[in-house]
Design a protein around this motif. Structure first.
Motif, PDB file in Angstrom:
ATOM      1  N   LEU A 146      43.113  34.969   5.938  1.00 26.62           N
ATOM      2  CA  LEU A 146      42.104  34.036   6.420  1.00 26.62           C
ATOM      3  C   LEU A 146      40.724  34.583   6.064  1.00 26.62           C
ATOM      4  O   LEU A 146      40.333  35.652   6.515  1.00 26.62           O
ATOM      5  CB  LEU A 146      42.212  33.858   7.942  1.00 26.62           C
ATOM      6  N   LEU A 147      39.993  33.834   5.218  1.00 25.98           N
ATOM      7  CA  LEU A 147      38.645  34.249   4.826  1.00 25.98           C
ATOM      8  C   LEU A 147      37.588  33.586   5.692  1.00 25.98           C
ATOM      9  O   LEU A 147      36.501  34.137   5.887  1.00 25.98           O
ATOM     10  CB  LEU A 147      38.392  33.900   3.364  1.00 25.98           C
ATOM     11  N   GLY A 148      37.893  32.404   6.207  1.00 23.75           N
ATOM     12  CA  GLY A 148      36.929  31.702   7.035  1.00 23.75           C
ATOM     13  C   GLY A 148      37.491  30.401   7.546  1.00 23.75           C
ATOM     14  O   GLY A 148      38.612  30.006   7.219  1.00 23.75           O
ATOM     15  N   PHE A 149      36.679  29.724   8.366  1.00 23.26           N
ATOM     16  CA  PHE A 149      37.080  28.421   8.877  1.00 23.26           C
ATOM     17  C   PHE A 149      35.840  27.612   9.218  1.00 23.26           C
ATOM     18  O   PHE A 149      34.739  28.146   9.350  1.00 23.26           O
ATOM     19  CB  PHE A 149      38.007  28.548  10.089  1.00 23.26           C
ATOM     20  N   ILE A 150      36.053  26.325   9.356  1.00 23.40           N
ATOM     21  CA  ILE A 150      34.996  25.398   9.742  1.00 23.40           C
ATOM     22  C   ILE A 150      35.633  24.354  10.648  1.00 23.40           C
ATOM     23  O   ILE A 150      36.750  23.910  10.383  1.00 23.40           O
ATOM     24  CB  ILE A 150      34.335  24.775   8.493  1.00 23.40           C
ATOM     25  N   ASN A 151      34.940  24.016  11.741  1.00 23.34           N
ATOM     26  CA  ASN A 151      35.512  23.021  12.641  1.00 23.34           C
ATOM     27  C   ASN A 151      34.435  22.179  13.301  1.00 23.34           C
ATOM     28  O   ASN A 151      33.277  22.580  13.387  1.00 23.34           O
ATOM     29  CB  ASN A 151      36.408  23.686  13.691  1.00 23.34           C
ATOM     30  N   GLY A 152      34.844  21.013  13.744  1.00 24.21           N
ATOM     31  CA  GLY A 152      33.923  20.115  14.409  1.00 24.21           C
ATOM     32  C   GLY A 152      34.658  19.124  15.278  1.00 24.21           C
ATOM     33  O   GLY A 152      35.886  19.023  15.230  1.00 24.21           O
ATOM     34  N   THR A 153      33.890  18.409  16.085  1.00 27.60           N
ATOM     35  CA  THR A 153      34.410  17.331  16.903  1.00 27.60           C
ATOM     36  C   THR A 153      33.478  16.133  16.751  1.00 27.60           C
ATOM     37  O   THR A 153      32.330  16.286  16.339  1.00 27.60           O
ATOM     38  CB  THR A 153      34.505  17.719  18.393  1.00 27.60           C
ATOM     39  N   CYS A 154      33.977  14.966  17.086  1.00 30.28           N
ATOM     40  CA  CYS A 154      33.180  13.750  16.967  1.00 30.28           C
ATOM     41  C   CYS A 154      32.590  13.344  18.309  1.00 30.28           C
ATOM     42  O   CYS A 154      33.204  13.566  19.359  1.00 30.28           O
ATOM     43  CB  CYS A 154      34.040  12.615  16.417  1.00 30.28           C
ATOM     44  N   LEU A 200      30.027  13.397  13.488  1.00 35.80           N
ATOM     45  CA  LEU A 200      30.814  14.627  13.476  1.00 35.80           C
ATOM     46  C   LEU A 200      29.871  15.800  13.707  1.00 35.80           C
ATOM     47  O   LEU A 200      28.883  15.956  12.993  1.00 35.80           O
ATOM     48  CB  LEU A 200      31.527  14.791  12.131  1.00 35.80           C
ATOM     49  N   VAL A 201      30.161  16.601  14.713  1.00 40.26           N
ATOM     50  CA  VAL A 201      29.347  17.773  15.029  1.00 40.26           C
ATOM     51  C   VAL A 201      30.111  19.020  14.591  1.00 40.26           C
ATOM     52  O   VAL A 201      31.197  19.300  15.089  1.00 40.26           O
ATOM     53  CB  VAL A 201      29.032  17.860  16.543  1.00 40.26           C
ATOM     54  N   ILE A 202      29.549  19.755  13.637  1.00 43.37           N
ATOM     55  CA  ILE A 202      30.170  21.016  13.208  1.00 43.37           C
ATOM     56  C   ILE A 202      29.855  22.079  14.248  1.00 43.37           C
ATOM     57  O   ILE A 202      28.704  22.313  14.581  1.00 43.37           O
ATOM     58  CB  ILE A 202      29.642  21.446  11.819  1.00 43.37           C
ATOM     59  N   HIS A 203      30.910  22.699  14.763  1.00 45.10           N
ATOM     60  CA  HIS A 203      30.741  23.750  15.765  1.00 45.10           C
ATOM     61  C   HIS A 203      30.617  25.128  15.135  1.00 45.10           C
ATOM     62  O   HIS A 203      29.921  25.992  15.653  1.00 45.10           O
ATOM     63  CB  HIS A 203      31.930  23.757  16.742  1.00 45.10           C
ATOM     64  N   SER A 204      31.336  25.344  14.047  1.00 43.09           N
ATOM     65  CA  SER A 204      31.376  26.693  13.497  1.00 43.09           C
ATOM     66  C   SER A 204      31.671  26.667  12.008  1.00 43.09           C
ATOM     67  O   SER A 204      32.556  25.943  11.560  1.00 43.09           O
ATOM     68  CB  SER A 204      32.457  27.496  14.225  1.00 43.09           C
ATOM     69  N   VAL A 205      30.905  27.452  11.264  1.00 44.13           N
ATOM     70  CA  VAL A 205      31.195  27.772   9.868  1.00 44.13           C
ATOM     71  C   VAL A 205      31.250  29.295   9.851  1.00 44.13           C
ATOM     72  O   VAL A 205      30.224  29.961   9.945  1.00 44.13           O
ATOM     73  CB  VAL A 205      30.105  27.248   8.907  1.00 44.13           C
ATOM     74  N   THR A 206      32.440  29.836   9.776  1.00 47.76           N
ATOM     75  CA  THR A 206      32.636  31.265   9.985  1.00 47.76           C
ATOM     76  C   THR A 206      33.356  31.893   8.798  1.00 47.76           C
ATOM     77  O   THR A 206      34.353  31.353   8.322  1.00 47.76           O
ATOM     78  CB  THR A 206      33.460  31.494  11.277  1.00 47.76           C
ATOM     79  N   VAL A 207      32.832  33.030   8.348  1.00 52.15           N
ATOM     80  CA  VAL A 207      33.425  33.768   7.237  1.00 52.15           C
ATOM     81  C   VAL A 207      33.627  35.218   7.673  1.00 52.15           C
ATOM     82  O   VAL A 207      32.758  35.800   8.333  1.00 52.15           O
ATOM     83  CB  VAL A 207      32.523  33.715   5.975  1.00 52.15           C
TER      84      VAL A 207
END
Length: 191
Positions: free
Chosen positions: A57-65, A86-93
């Motif tokens: 796992l290098l990273g992830f991105i998630n959101g909710t509407c 859509l609200v992005i909560h996290s862009v993580t690397v």
């Protein structure tokens, strides 16, 4: 290096939580309960970046509407199934993989996927000033300082409309990713 950008599952939760806790201050990191809820209710908006050769796992991105029109603390803690924002909560690397353009790569892939979803009209996020340039490069515009308090630092709200021109930076004339001459591609998205 071959990369895989695919939706996350509940089986990914432990590695995602570990990366989340290692990447954010305690007062900003999502906990296991909120990650479990996001995966259960908004799994279609939760993606991971893995290295194909070893599955790391290098990273992830998630959101909710949300229904909108404003970002508020309460609206960001739940998911509105057909919400147009859509609200992005996290862009993580992963820390060892930062400064290799993986966050920008994930954002471009994620935005491209979300632009194809019929109901998503815009994407918003909150960011610290330090990360603002990343989101500007991905096509977001600055809205202003957010009234939402999350942790000790001030946050800025940014947004991107999903039905407008989209710019993508690519590496031209290069046999490997993230090398060569940078070039811009602009795509027009229709309704």
């Amino acid at each position: 290096m071959a990369l895989s950008f695919t939706p996350c599952t509940q089986e990914d939760r432990a590695s995602i939580l570990s990366l989340e806790l290692a990447s954010f201050p305690e007062d900003e990191a999502a906990d296991d309960t909120s990650l479990q809820l996001r995966l259960a209710e908004a799994g279609d908006f939760f993606y991971k970046l893995n290295r194909v050769c070893d599955g790391e796992l290098l990273g992830f991105i998630n959101g909710t509407c949300i229904q909108g029109p404003n970002l508020e603390h309460d609206s960001m803690t739940s998911h509105v199934k057909m919400g147009p924002i859509l609200v992005i909560h996290s862009v993580t690397v992963r820390e060892s993989e930062r400064r290799k353009y993986y966050a920008l790569y994930m954002l471009h892939r994620y935005i491209s996927c979300m632009k194809q979803r019929e109901g998503v009209k815009e994407i918003r996020l909150l960011t610290k000033p330090l990360n603002m340039n990343l989101y500007l490069m991905a096509g977001f515009n600055i809205v202003g300082i957010s009234p939402i308090v999350h942790g000790a630092d001030a946050w800025f709200e940014m947004k991107l409309f999903t039905r407008t021109a989209y710019q993508l930076m690519v590496d031209a004339f290069a046999p490997t990713a993230f090398s060569g001459n940078p070039a811009a591609e602009v795509f027009e998205w229709g309704e």
